[in-house]
Motif scaffolding. Structure first.
Motif, short mmCIF file in Angstrom:
data_model
loop_
_atom_site.label_atom_id
_atom_site.label_comp_id
_atom_site.label_asym_id
_atom_site.label_seq_id
_atom_site.Cartn_x
_atom_site.Cartn_y
_atom_site.Cartn_z
N LEU A 1 1.02 -1.37 -0.11
CA LEU A 1 0.31 -0.05 -0.28
C LEU A 1 0.97 1.26 -0.50
CD1 LEU A 1 -2.27 -0.32 2.68
CD2 LEU A 1 -2.94 -0.41 0.06
N LYS A 2 0.59 2.13 -0.28
CA LYS A 2 0.81 3.57 -0.34
C LYS A 2 0.50 4.37 0.25
CE LYS A 2 0.25 4.24 -5.22
NZ LYS A 2 -0.35 2.83 -5.24
N ASN A 3 0.24 5.55 0.71
CA ASN A 3 -0.20 6.78 1.34
C ASN A 3 -1.12 7.24 0.13
OD1 ASN A 3 0.22 6.38 4.04
ND2 ASN A 3 2.24 7.60 3.79
N GLY A 4 -2.22 7.80 0.78
CA GLY A 4 -2.89 8.38 -0.61
C GLY A 4 -3.57 7.32 -1.47
N TYR A 5 -4.34 7.80 -2.57
CA TYR A 5 -5.08 6.61 -3.54
C TYR A 5 -3.90 5.04 -4.02
CZ TYR A 5 -7.28 4.94 -7.98
OH TYR A 5 -8.79 4.62 -8.61
N ASN A 6 -5.31 4.63 -3.74
CA ASN A 6 -4.25 3.48 -4.31
C ASN A 6 -5.36 1.66 -4.73
OD1 ASN A 6 -2.12 2.22 -2.30
ND2 ASN A 6 -3.55 3.51 -1.09
N GLY A 7 -5.94 2.37 -5.91
CA GLY A 7 -7.36 2.07 -6.34
C GLY A 7 -6.72 1.23 -7.72
N ASP A 8 -4.88 1.18 -7.68
CA ASP A 8 -4.53 0.25 -8.55
C ASP A 8 -4.48 -1.04 -8.16
OD1 ASP A 8 -2.73 1.15 -6.95
OD2 ASP A 8 -1.21 0.91 -7.67
N LEU A 9 -5.05 -0.93 -6.85
CA LEU A 9 -4.72 -2.94 -5.83
C LEU A 9 -6.14 -3.43 -6.36
CD1 LEU A 9 -3.66 -1.70 -2.38
CD2 LEU A 9 -2.30 -2.65 -4.78
N THR A 10 -6.24 -4.80 -6.89
CA THR A 10 -6.98 -5.60 -7.02
C THR A 10 -8.01 -5.92 -5.90
OG1 THR A 10 -6.05 -7.42 -6.38
CG2 THR A 10 -5.38 -7.06 -8.79
#
Length: 61
Positions: free
Chosen positions: A29-38
């Protein structure tokens, strides 16, 4: 109902908890947006968080 932190002061602790759970299941995970994860990756993080919360609750019984 909106997804929001009921106690705003707890936000930092919740984020740290989420990052620890993600690391334990191998999701970066990264801080902020993680919409690229499934959905599977996000679900595994949430599942790990619940597992740890249940373990802590049972320990405190």
């Amino acid at each position: 109902m909106a997804n929001r932190t009921l106690v705003p002061q707890a936000r930092e602790g919740l984020n740290k908890f989420k990052m620890e759970a993600a690391q334990e299941v191998g999701v970066s995970l990264k801080n902020g947006y993680n919409g690229d994860l499934t959905s599977r990756q996000n679900g595994s993080v949430g599942g790990q968080m619940v597992k740890k919360m249940v373990e802590q609750y049972e320990k405190n019984l």
